[in-house]
Design a protein around this motif. Sequence first.
Motif: not given
Length: 253
Positions: A51-52, A54-56, A58-60, A62, A108, A112, A115
């Motif tokens: 999950a971390g 996937a969050e990275r 998502i941040g990239q 954005r 991403m 997702e 996950y």
Amino acid sequence: MFTRIANLFRGFLSLFIKDLEKRNPEALLELEQENLRAQIASYNQGLANHAGLAERLIGQVRKLEAEEREVRARTTAHLRAGNKAAAAQNALRLQTISRELAENRAQMEQAETTYKDLVRARDVAVQAARAKIESLKGAINDMRMKTAMAEMNEMASGMIGSIGGSGDTLNRLHEMVEEERNKAAGRARVARDSLDLTDINLKEAEMNALADQALADFAAAEGISIEDGSANPEPAPAQRSMGAKPASEGESA
């Protein structure tokens, strides 16, 4: 030789452990529950790491989206201002950002999807394990109950066989009691047959005769008839007084 001895020792140890497991299924089930909890915790840790990631991503994505909008705006501005060289550099940069953005978006989406699949697989595995554990609990309880019932039935069967069987203690006791009772009845009969009742009957007749004589004397003294129990109407003759002379024949009364 040592290898064979070690194998034999491991075999005996395995049999001993297997016997303990059969005797204590609850302990083995509790151990499996602990293992399941440990596996879920380890799985959740890996899931958190994924999950971390996937969050990275998502941040990239954005960040690249924001940079893409900015570079696109600069390219448009330079192109309208007639700065072709600057516009070309920004356009080249815009292509690189767009390519990286597409790759990060694909990663991403894949992260997702992975996950969600991992979460669903965890939930399904945990539900299946818990259902199996509950089923095993019910099976163990049923086994314990049936084992207890079997032991009670075996005990009852043994009691019936030992109590109702031939040659048991109660039958021997019954036979001894019957034998002693028959012996006592025989002794009583022998004693009764050997008893001399002649003197007793004679004594009884004598006592009855004396009683009848006493009753007759009493009835005669009272003037009562023994047959019907009524009083005698005739007066009893008067007794002479001592010293009285009898009257002469010539004298009148």
